[in-house]
Design an enzyme around this catalytic site. Structure first.
Site, PDB file in Angstrom:
ATOM      1  N   CYS A  12       0.959  -1.062  -0.069  1.00  0.00           N
ATOM      2  CA  CYS A  12       0.052  -0.386  -0.406  1.00  0.00           C
ATOM      3  C   CYS A  12       0.888   1.304   0.467  1.00  0.00           C
ATOM      4  O   CYS A  12       1.917   1.380  -0.079  1.00  0.00           O
ATOM      5  CB  CYS A  12      -0.888   0.188   1.427  1.00  0.00           C
ATOM      6  SG  CYS A  12       0.210   0.220   2.434  1.00  0.00           S
ATOM      7  N   CYS A  97       3.090   5.382   8.624  1.00  0.00           N
ATOM      8  CA  CYS A  97       2.387   5.970   7.945  1.00  0.00           C
ATOM      9  C   CYS A  97       0.801   7.187   7.818  1.00  0.00           C
ATOM     10  O   CYS A  97       0.866   7.173   8.930  1.00  0.00           O
ATOM     11  CB  CYS A  97       1.278   4.523   8.078  1.00  0.00           C
ATOM     12  SG  CYS A  97       0.011   5.370   6.844  1.00  0.00           S
ATOM     13  N   HIS A 125      -0.493  -5.057  18.416  1.00  0.00           N
ATOM     14  CA  HIS A 125       0.430  -4.650  17.293  1.00  0.00           C
ATOM     15  C   HIS A 125       0.322  -3.480  17.636  1.00  0.00           C
ATOM     16  O   HIS A 125      -0.245  -2.378  18.244  1.00  0.00           O
ATOM     17  CB  HIS A 125      -0.973  -4.550  16.907  1.00  0.00           C
ATOM     18  CG  HIS A 125      -0.786  -4.136  14.884  1.00  0.00           C
ATOM     19  ND1 HIS A 125       0.249  -3.100  14.394  1.00  0.00           N
ATOM     20  CD2 HIS A 125      -0.411  -5.214  14.081  1.00  0.00           C
ATOM     21  CE1 HIS A 125       0.183  -3.732  13.225  1.00  0.00           C
ATOM     22  NE2 HIS A 125       0.128  -4.205  13.205  1.00  0.00           N
ATOM     23  N   GLU A 127       0.657  -0.906  15.571  1.00  0.00           N
ATOM     24  CA  GLU A 127       0.329   0.448  15.698  1.00  0.00           C
ATOM     25  C   GLU A 127      -0.315   0.346  16.397  1.00  0.00           C
ATOM     26  O   GLU A 127      -0.725   2.067  17.143  1.00  0.00           O
ATOM     27  CB  GLU A 127      -0.123   0.176  14.041  1.00  0.00           C
ATOM     28  CG  GLU A 127      -0.990   1.041  13.924  1.00  0.00           C
ATOM     29  CD  GLU A 127      -1.689   0.889  12.941  1.00  0.00           C
ATOM     30  OE1 GLU A 127      -3.765   1.598  12.649  1.00  0.00           O
ATOM     31  OE2 GLU A 127      -1.808   0.438  11.712  1.00  0.00           O
ATOM     32  N   SER A 276       2.690  -6.251   3.487  1.00  0.00           N
ATOM     33  CA  SER A 276       3.833  -5.913   3.792  1.00  0.00           C
ATOM     34  C   SER A 276       4.634  -7.462   2.555  1.00  0.00           C
ATOM     35  O   SER A 276       5.444  -7.272   2.094  1.00  0.00           O
ATOM     36  CB  SER A 276       4.097  -6.334   4.426  1.00  0.00           C
ATOM     37  OG  SER A 276       3.275  -5.307   6.144  1.00  0.00           O
TER      38      SER A 276
END
Length: 293
Positions: A12, A97, A125, A127, A276
């Site tokens: 992405c 990101c 996670h 993030e 990824s």
């Protein structure tokens, strides 16, 4: 055998940007280059970067007092940790990101306004751990299941902000939000009032499109191949979606994982890949399935 790649699959924007940043720093700089944690959850990519001299670190102590550049990975880091990295004396490049940075700003803003923040995602996670670090940790809750949503106690809270991990399952996010909304009102003394809910669907558009494309293809094929790193959250979600529609769904990292799998009984094989997964690995798998199986 018919082999079809999902309409949306692989890298992405945010991941591509982060990986390009590391390769650029590794190629241009004479000083050491570090990434705080693996730049993305793909062992093939991190191994290639290591061969180019990029070192993965997991603590500020590993970077303190050194020279060179430390790159904040695409998942982002807590605000306190970012400040600590900036105080090491190294050059800090933020490759978080942009969609994740947006969530940082949201939870920081709403937390500052006194909202109770709910993050729908995996507490393990990186993030999500980073997002928590931009909110008031004492007034922030992470949930990722219906059971946790039903048990959530909002008594006394009059303002609630809900956000999502960018790679969370879109339908599941909607279901959990609905459960939370049904809690309805807060109670202070004898007064009952509706809770002020602010919901931000922060699942990135690329994730939604990738999940929907995988869902559509997995409904049609005889077998489905999902490519991605073993620790990739968004790839695991693709596998969950595909396996729900196609009984013969395989989770692999590279084409080598297919060498002992017999696909000869299948007429129609679909392929998707997590955010990824670089294009060269996707192409290798496609070629292997077409030519060898």
């Amino acid at each position: 055998m018919r082999v079809e790649l999902a309409a949306k699959a692989g890298f992405c924007f945010g991941v591509n940007r982060a990986v390009d940043t590391v390769y650029k720093e590794a190629a241009e700089g004479e000083q050491p280059v570090y990434t705080f944690g693996p730049i993305i959850h793909n062992e093939e990519v991190t191994a290639d970067l290591e061969r180019k001299g990029v070192r993965v670190i997991h603590s500020v102590q590993e970077a303190a007092g050194g020279t060179g550049t430390v790159i904040i990975r695409s998942h982002g880091v807590p605000r306190k940790l970012q400040k600590e990295l900036e105080n090491t004396g190294l050059s800090v490049v933020d490759a978080t990101c942009p969609f994740v940075k947006k969530i940082h700003r949201l939870v920081q803003d709403y937390s500052g306004q006194g909202y109770y923040v709910i993050i729908i995602g995996s507490a393990e996670h990186p993030e999500v751990q980073g997002i928590v670090g931009w909110s008031d940790p004492d007034r922030t809750k992470v949930i990722d299941s219906e059971e946790e949503a039903r048990k959530l106690d909002l008594n006394g809270e009059d303002k609630v902000c809900i956000v999502a991990q960018t790679t969370f399952h879109y339908k599941k996010f909607q279901d959990l939000v609905e459960i939370i909304r049904k809690k309805g009102y807060y109670s202070k003394g004898m007064v009952k009032k509706d809770i002020d809910y602010v919901v931000h669907n922060t699942i990135c558009s690329a994730t939604r499109e990738r999940q929907e494309a995988a869902r559509m293809l997995s409904r049609q094929v005889d077998a489905m191949i999902v490519i991605g790193g073993a620790s990739s959250s968004n790839t695991r979600k693709l596998y969950e979606i595909c396996s729900g529609h196609c009984q013969n769904t395989y989770f692999i990292q590279t084409k080598e994982d297919l060498e002992h799998t017999d696909f000869s009984r299948f007429d129609y094989v679909g392929i998707t890949a997590g955010a990824s997964t670089p294009n060269n690995i996707i192409e290798e798998v496609q070629k292997y399935v077409r030519d060898e199986l």
